[in-house]
Every structure is written in structure tokens, then in C-alpha cells.
Write a protein that holds these residues in place. Structure first.
Motif, PDB file in Angstrom:
ATOM      1  N   GLU A  27       3.602   1.685  17.950  1.00 20.89           N
ATOM      2  CA  GLU A  27       2.656   2.596  17.319  1.00 20.89           C
ATOM      3  C   GLU A  27       2.190   2.072  15.967  1.00 20.89           C
ATOM      4  O   GLU A  27       2.775   1.135  15.403  1.00 20.89           O
ATOM      5  CB  GLU A  27       3.287   3.983  17.145  1.00 20.89           C
ATOM      6  N   VAL A  28       1.123   2.693  15.472  1.00 25.21           N
ATOM      7  CA  VAL A  28       0.594   2.350  14.157  1.00 25.21           C
ATOM      8  C   VAL A  28       0.348   3.624  13.363  1.00 25.21           C
ATOM      9  O   VAL A  28       0.207   4.714  13.930  1.00 25.21           O
ATOM     10  CB  VAL A  28      -0.729   1.552  14.256  1.00 25.21           C
ATOM     11  N   MET A  72       0.846  -1.199   0.000  1.00 20.48           N
ATOM     12  CA  MET A  72       0.000   0.000   0.000  1.00 20.48           C
ATOM     13  C   MET A  72       0.878   1.244   0.000  1.00 20.48           C
ATOM     14  O   MET A  72       1.764   1.401   0.839  1.00 20.48           O
ATOM     15  CB  MET A  72      -0.909  -0.004   1.237  1.00 20.48           C
ATOM     16  N   SER A  73       0.680   2.105  -0.972  1.00 19.90           N
ATOM     17  CA  SER A  73       1.490   3.315  -1.104  1.00 19.90           C
ATOM     18  C   SER A  73       1.087   4.356  -0.072  1.00 19.90           C
ATOM     19  O   SER A  73      -0.102   4.669   0.074  1.00 19.90           O
ATOM     20  CB  SER A  73       1.332   3.888  -2.516  1.00 19.90           C
ATOM     21  N   VAL A  94      -5.582   0.694   9.354  1.00 20.09           N
ATOM     22  CA  VAL A  94      -4.159   0.606   9.683  1.00 20.09           C
ATOM     23  C   VAL A  94      -3.363   0.297   8.409  1.00 20.09           C
ATOM     24  O   VAL A  94      -3.654  -0.674   7.714  1.00 20.09           O
ATOM     25  CB  VAL A  94      -3.908  -0.484  10.741  1.00 20.09           C
ATOM     26  N   VAL A  95      -2.379   1.149   8.111  1.00 14.52           N
ATOM     27  CA  VAL A  95      -1.549   0.943   6.914  1.00 14.52           C
ATOM     28  C   VAL A  95      -0.102   0.598   7.257  1.00 14.52           C
ATOM     29  O   VAL A  95       0.664   0.159   6.388  1.00 14.52           O
ATOM     30  CB  VAL A  95      -1.592   2.183   6.000  1.00 14.52           C
ATOM     31  N   LYS A  96       0.287   0.786   8.513  1.00 15.43           N
ATOM     32  CA  LYS A  96       1.622   0.381   8.968  1.00 15.43           C
ATOM     33  C   LYS A  96       1.533   0.117  10.470  1.00 15.43           C
ATOM     34  O   LYS A  96       0.927   0.899  11.201  1.00 15.43           O
ATOM     35  CB  LYS A  96       2.659   1.467   8.678  1.00 15.43           C
ATOM     36  N   SER A  97       2.112  -0.980  10.913  1.00 16.46           N
ATOM     37  CA  SER A  97       1.999  -1.344  12.322  1.00 16.46           C
ATOM     38  C   SER A  97       3.335  -1.783  12.897  1.00 16.46           C
ATOM     39  O   SER A  97       4.023  -2.638  12.328  1.00 16.46           O
ATOM     40  CB  SER A  97       0.976  -2.466  12.504  1.00 16.46           C
ATOM     41  N   ASN A  98       3.668  -1.181  14.027  1.00 13.51           N
ATOM     42  CA  ASN A  98       4.818  -1.608  14.824  1.00 13.51           C
ATOM     43  C   ASN A  98       4.346  -2.137  16.173  1.00 13.51           C
ATOM     44  O   ASN A  98       5.051  -2.043  17.172  1.00 13.51           O
ATOM     45  CB  ASN A  98       5.789  -0.442  15.030  1.00 13.51           C
ATOM     46  N   VAL A 135      -1.962  -4.525   9.800  1.00 16.61           N
ATOM     47  CA  VAL A 135      -2.287  -3.767   8.595  1.00 16.61           C
ATOM     48  C   VAL A 135      -3.621  -4.272   8.047  1.00 16.61           C
ATOM     49  O   VAL A 135      -3.852  -5.479   7.946  1.00 16.61           O
ATOM     50  CB  VAL A 135      -1.174  -3.912   7.545  1.00 16.61           C
ATOM     51  N   GLY A 136      -4.520  -3.322   7.749  1.00 23.24           N
ATOM     52  CA  GLY A 136      -5.846  -3.675   7.249  1.00 23.24           C
ATOM     53  C   GLY A 136      -6.934  -3.622   8.301  1.00 23.24           C
ATOM     54  O   GLY A 136      -8.123  -3.656   7.955  1.00 23.24           O
TER      55      GLY A 136
END
Length: 337
Positions: free
Chosen positions: A39-40, A1-2, A83-87, A93-94
Motif C-alpha cells: 500500500e501507499v 516529508m512531515s 505519494v508520501v509513503k510507499s510500501n 515517494v513523490g
């Protein structure tokens, strides 16, 4: 996902003193933040627009427990996103999440500040942005409306009122609503199932209540104040419960008079005046979600809402002005992506 490098953000340019205009907002381009450990990063899909936001924009915000928005900082409060990035191991994500985040295209923060929602529970993510917790808490817990009650709801075409009236109907009450146009009056009766409704601009509310509720009202759910509040006191049955949710008549028009309380009538009728504020506590949200889902499945409930789907988050300030001008019905959201 950009993921882009820049995003649009709406900020408070100055506090509101009288009329709200677009000059009270700044729309600026800022960097999309990089989430840290735990964080996300969330792409915001829809943000909320509510009449109460005008009060948050005053330096002397009168809503207890709610600090005023700060000049130069992001405006808005509430939305849903993906959510597009998850730490964080708590969100993937998704995942669809809800937050009280501001009017931005992306949010970033600890996973704990986001509420994971099940997208299959309701027809659209915007359903999670309803003002249902306030409407349910006020009508079911504060007013305790139910079988045998005759309920009068002011501001009935708005985000809270349109739900509060349906909640009272679902709990077995007869419901009368007021709104500011014949189109809205017809909508309340024909689409939302109110038993009756009237245009408060057509004449004294007391006259209409005598006509529509000849035996009086036992519950008053007020979003407006002003002349309609005074009329409700005259129309009230003994021991009627008044759930006071808002005062739009004065909030939207600084020249409007505050309602005058006929103390002798209120005393002799033993009226119960119950002002309240809903802080969307977990138990308040859960109470609403359980009943909302059930009533939707049973076909007893309509979710009245307006989606502003052109222009993205930059249009949120104009959407707020249009809402306050009475141009929308139901809950209002802005589509951001």
C-alpha cells in the motif's frame, strides 16, 4: 516529508431528499492511516467537485451502476495527490497519482487503486480532474459531431458543457451554447470560442435557436433537460442526434417539470435520442487524454476551471453548493494542500 497524525475528512451526514444544504455533511478529524504491505499513503492535493455528486447523495440514486453514498462514510469522488509513503514497488515517494478517493487530506490503499500520472504532460495536476472523458465520449462517440454539424450545448458553462462545446469546435462543427447569465454567455463566445451563445433566462430557448440556427441543429448535447430540451426538438433538423448527458433543470429544482417529448415531431423528423453515461473506463480516459493533450499543444483548446484555494478540503461541501447555484464556470476543484 512531515506527515501529521490527524487529518480532516468530509462525511455524508444524511441523504438528500429535497434541497442540498451544509447540514448534509459532517467534517470530522480522524487519524492519518498507516499504509500496509503493498500500500501507499497519498497526500491529497486537489479534489473534484461535480454537480452529479448531489445525485450520489440520494438514497435512491438514479445513475445506473453507481451506488449511493452511505451515511456516516466519507463523501466525494476523485482527486489527485502525491505519494508520501510507499510500501509498494509500483509507486515511489513523490509520484503524482489520481484516484476516485473521497474528500480527505490523505488516502491510503493498495498501489493498484491509484493511477500514476505524468505531471509534465499538462500545465497543472488539476487538468487530470477534468470532466473531459464524459464530454468527449458524449460528443465524439455518442453524438459523432463533426464537419457540417450545428451543435447546441445546454449547461455550456459547466464542467462538461464547456469541454463538450470545444470538442465539437475542434472536430469542425458550429457550436451554440446556453448559460444562465450574460457574463457566462460572453465567456463562452470570447474565451472558449463558441460561435454563439444565449442566456436561457432571457426568453424562450426556441426563439433564440430559430435566430441563431435558422437551418436547424443537427446535434444536441444536453446537460439540462426541461424547456431547453423541448426547444431543441422543435429546432432539430431531420435525423438530428440527441446526446443526453444530464438533467440539471430537475436535479437542482425539484419543482421543475420534466421535459415533454413532442413525439409526433420526433417521429416525423427521425430524431435519434441517445442517452448515455460515462464510467471513465480506461479506454474512455485514454481517448480523451490523447486528444486533450494534442489540442492544448496546438492552442485549439482552453481548459476552463475554477480552483477553490482557501480553507482546504473542509470547504468542499460549500464548493458543491456554490457550483449547483451557478457561481462557478468550468470544472471545479478544491485545493487541499
Amino acid at each position: 516529508m512531515s506527515i501529521p497524525e490527524k487529518q480532516w475528512e468530509v462525511r455524508l451526514a444524511k441523504h438528500v431528499e429535497d434541497d442540498l444544504t451544509l447540514e448534509h455533511f459532517d467534517v470530522v478529524e480522524v487519524a492519518v492511516p498507516e499504509p500496509g504491505d503493498g500500500e501507499v499513503l497519498v497526500r491529497v492535493d486537489y479534489v473534484s467537485v461535480a454537480a452529479a455528486f448531489k445525485e450520489f447523495m440520494r438514497s435512491d440514486c438514479q445513475i445506473p451502476g453507481v451506488p449511493p453514498w452511505k451515511v456516516g462514510e466519507p463523501a466525494g469522488a476523485g482527486g489527485v495527490g502525491t505519494v508520501v509513503k510507499s510500501n509498494s514497488p509500483d509507486l515511489e515517494v513523490g509520484d503524482l497519482v489520481q484516484s476516485f478517493g473521497p474528500w480527505q487530506e490523505y488516502w491510503s490503499g493498495p498501489a493498484q487503486q491509484f493511477i500514476k500520472q505524468n505531471p509534465h504532460y499538462v500545465p497543472s495536476p488539476v487538468y487530470f480532474l477534468s470532466q473531459g472523458p464524459t464530454a468527449y465520449y458524449g460528443m465524439a462517440t455518442i453524438a459523432q459531431a463533426g464537419e457540417g454539424d450545428v451543435v447546441f450545448v445546454t449547461g455550456a458553462a459547466g464542467g462538461v458543457g464547456s469541454l463538450a462545446g470545444q470538442i465539437a469546435k475542434a472536430r469542425g462543427a458550429k457550436v451554440i451554447g446556453s448559460a444562465g447569465s450574460q457574463e457566462k454567455v460572453d465567456w463562452l463566445v470570447n474565451e472558449l470560442g463558441f460561435d454563439a451563445a444565449f442566456n436561457y433566462k432571457d426568453g424562450p430557448a426556441a426563439d433564440r435557436l430559430r435566430e441563431l440556427a435558422p437551418d436547424g441543429i443537427s446535434v444536441f448535447f444536453d446537460n439540462v433537460g426541461g424547456e431547453q430540451f423541448e426547444a431543441a426538438i422543435q429546432a432539430a433538423r431531420p435525423h438530428a442526434r440527441f446526446a443526453l448527458c444530464g438533467a440539471l433543470a430537475n436535479q437542482n429544482d425539484g419543482t421543475a417539470e420534466h421535459p415533454r417529448i413532442d413525439l409526433m415531431t420526433a417521429i416525423t423528423k427521425h430524431l435519434e435520442i441517445r442517452p448515455f453515461a460515462c464510467y471513465h473506463l480506461p479506454e474512455q480516459i485514454q481517448d480523451w487524454v490523447v486528444h486533450f493533450g494534442q489540442w492544448l499543444q496546438e492552442g485549439k483548446f482552453v481548459f476552463p476551471h475554477t480552483i477553490v484555494d482557501e480553507g482546504g478540503v473542509k470547504t468542499a461541501p460549500q464548493a458543491l453548493l456554490s457550483l449547483l447555484a451557478g457561481k462557478y464556470t468550468g470544472n471545479v476543484t478544491v485545493k487541499c494542500s
